[in-house]
Design a protein around this motif. Structure first.
Motif, mmCIF file in Angstrom:
data_model
loop_
_atom_site.group_PDB
_atom_site.id
_atom_site.type_symbol
_atom_site.label_atom_id
_atom_site.label_comp_id
_atom_site.label_asym_id
_atom_site.label_seq_id
_atom_site.Cartn_x
_atom_site.Cartn_y
_atom_site.Cartn_z
ATOM 1 N N ILE A 203 35.475 49.603 41.970
ATOM 2 C CA ILE A 203 36.602 50.145 42.730
ATOM 3 C C ILE A 203 36.139 51.369 43.510
ATOM 4 O O ILE A 203 36.421 51.504 44.691
ATOM 5 N N THR A 204 35.444 52.272 42.800
ATOM 6 C CA THR A 204 34.895 53.470 43.422
ATOM 7 C C THR A 204 33.491 53.709 42.897
ATOM 8 O O THR A 204 33.175 53.366 41.756
ATOM 9 N N VAL A 205 32.671 54.316 43.753
ATOM 10 C CA VAL A 205 31.296 54.634 43.365
ATOM 11 C C VAL A 205 30.919 55.982 43.956
ATOM 12 O O VAL A 205 31.103 56.219 45.142
ATOM 13 N N THR A 206 30.426 56.869 43.115
ATOM 14 C CA THR A 206 29.750 58.087 43.548
ATOM 15 C C THR A 206 28.309 57.886 43.091
ATOM 16 O O THR A 206 28.029 58.018 41.896
ATOM 17 N N PRO A 207 27.424 57.504 44.021
ATOM 18 C CA PRO A 207 26.076 57.086 43.636
ATOM 19 C C PRO A 207 25.372 58.042 42.665
ATOM 20 O O PRO A 207 25.338 59.246 42.870
ATOM 21 N N GLY A 208 24.874 57.441 41.572
ATOM 22 C CA GLY A 208 24.135 58.194 40.576
ATOM 23 C C GLY A 208 24.984 59.008 39.624
ATOM 24 O O GLY A 208 24.468 59.586 38.675
ATOM 25 N N GLN A 209 26.311 59.046 39.851
ATOM 26 C CA GLN A 209 27.160 59.908 39.025
ATOM 27 C C GLN A 209 28.327 59.200 38.355
ATOM 28 O O GLN A 209 28.584 59.414 37.168
ATOM 29 N N GLU A 210 29.067 58.378 39.132
ATOM 30 C CA GLU A 210 30.277 57.787 38.567
ATOM 31 C C GLU A 210 30.561 56.441 39.215
ATOM 32 O O GLU A 210 30.401 56.267 40.420
ATOM 33 N N VAL A 211 31.014 55.499 38.386
ATOM 34 C CA VAL A 211 31.416 54.181 38.873
ATOM 35 C C VAL A 211 32.648 53.750 38.082
ATOM 36 O O VAL A 211 32.763 54.026 36.887
ATOM 37 N N ARG A 212 33.591 53.087 38.793
ATOM 38 C CA ARG A 212 34.837 52.642 38.159
ATOM 39 C C ARG A 212 35.035 51.159 38.465
ATOM 40 O O ARG A 212 34.892 50.722 39.601
ATOM 41 N N TYR A 213 35.378 50.411 37.400
ATOM 42 C CA TYR A 213 35.630 48.981 37.516
ATOM 43 C C TYR A 213 37.059 48.662 37.084
ATOM 44 O O TYR A 213 37.630 49.352 36.233
ATOM 45 N N LYS A 214 37.600 47.587 37.643
ATOM 46 C CA LYS A 214 38.914 47.094 37.247
ATOM 47 C C LYS A 214 38.691 45.945 36.277
ATOM 48 O O LYS A 214 37.937 45.017 36.559
ATOM 49 N N LEU A 215 39.354 46.011 35.122
ATOM 50 C CA LEU A 215 39.236 44.991 34.085
ATOM 51 C C LEU A 215 40.548 44.219 33.957
ATOM 52 O O LEU A 215 41.608 44.731 34.307
ATOM 53 N N ARG A 216 40.460 43.004 33.437
ATOM 54 C CA ARG A 216 41.660 42.209 33.161
ATOM 55 C C ARG A 216 41.437 41.479 31.847
ATOM 56 O O ARG A 216 40.392 40.848 31.648
ATOM 57 N N ASP A 217 42.430 41.567 30.944
ATOM 58 C CA ASP A 217 42.344 40.844 29.671
ATOM 59 C C ASP A 217 42.204 39.356 29.934
ATOM 60 O O ASP A 217 42.737 38.833 30.909
ATOM 61 N N ASP A 218 41.536 38.668 29.026
ATOM 62 C CA ASP A 218 41.337 37.233 29.196
ATOM 63 C C ASP A 218 42.409 36.393 28.523
ATOM 64 O O ASP A 218 42.326 35.177 28.495
ATOM 65 N N SER A 219 43.426 37.037 27.965
ATOM 66 C CA SER A 219 44.526 36.305 27.343
ATOM 67 C C SER A 219 45.853 36.942 27.760
ATOM 68 O O SER A 219 45.898 38.124 28.116
ATOM 69 N N PRO A 220 46.942 36.158 27.708
ATOM 70 C CA PRO A 220 48.247 36.685 28.127
ATOM 71 C C PRO A 220 48.599 37.931 27.349
ATOM 72 O O PRO A 220 48.277 38.023 26.171
ATOM 73 N N PRO A 221 49.183 38.900 27.958
ATOM 74 C CA PRO A 221 49.775 38.933 29.297
ATOM 75 C C PRO A 221 48.796 39.361 30.396
ATOM 76 O O PRO A 221 49.216 39.765 31.473
ATOM 77 N N PHE A 222 47.495 39.257 30.187
ATOM 78 C CA PHE A 222 46.468 39.550 31.189
ATOM 79 C C PHE A 222 46.618 40.968 31.760
ATOM 80 O O PHE A 222 46.671 41.166 32.964
ATOM 81 N N LEU A 223 46.689 41.946 30.872
ATOM 82 C CA LEU A 223 46.853 43.340 31.295
ATOM 83 C C LEU A 223 45.636 43.832 32.059
ATOM 84 O O LEU A 223 44.511 43.422 31.780
ATOM 85 N N GLU A 224 45.878 44.707 33.007
ATOM 86 C CA GLU A 224 44.796 45.279 33.802
ATOM 87 C C GLU A 224 44.559 46.732 33.394
ATOM 88 O O GLU A 224 45.481 47.439 33.004
#
Length: 123
Positions: free
Chosen positions: A55-76
């Motif tokens: 989602i966002t990257v500050t090279p060499g310092q910080e990275v953010r990813y979006k996750l989603r559960d693999d079972s209902p209710p598939f929370l993000e």
């Protein structure tokens, strides 16, 4: 791995680890492990990601990813990795995992054992 500090938040758990691998891994090596898909998939499978790109990257310092559960209710949620060098040449890795699903934005957060009578909202 030395110590783990855990702090509970309203929408997630914050974990902070001071990493000192057997090899004395520098921040650059840890950065590669959290950003290069082939290396990242060893411990964060692509099936857990809502999107394989960060989602966002500050090279060499910080990275953010979006996750989603693999079972209902598939929370993000989001997971943020912040990397800083420590005093011994190793790496301090800060991991923050937050529930960000929009379905929870309007919900009041109350303890399950509040002993309060349930309330109905007027239409």
């Amino acid at each position: 791995m030395n110590e783990a500090k855990t702090k509970e938040q309203d929408s997630g758990v914050e974990l902070e680890f001071d990493l000192e691998f057997d090899l004395g891994d520098p921040p650059q090596k840890v950065w590669r492990a959290v950003t290069i898909p082939e290396l990242r998939e060893r411990w964060l499978p692509k099936e857990a990601l809502a999107d394989p790109d960060a989602i966002t990257v500050t090279p060499g310092q910080e990275v953010r990813y979006k996750l989603r559960d693999d079972s209902p209710p598939f929370l993000e949620s989001t997971v943020t990795f912040t990397i800083t060098p420590n005093a011994t040449g190793g790496t301090c890795l800060r991991i923050v995992h937050e529930l960000t699903d929009a379905r929870f934005d309007g919900m009041a957060r109350a303890p399950a054992n509040s002993n309060s009578p349930p309330l109905m909202l007027a239409a």
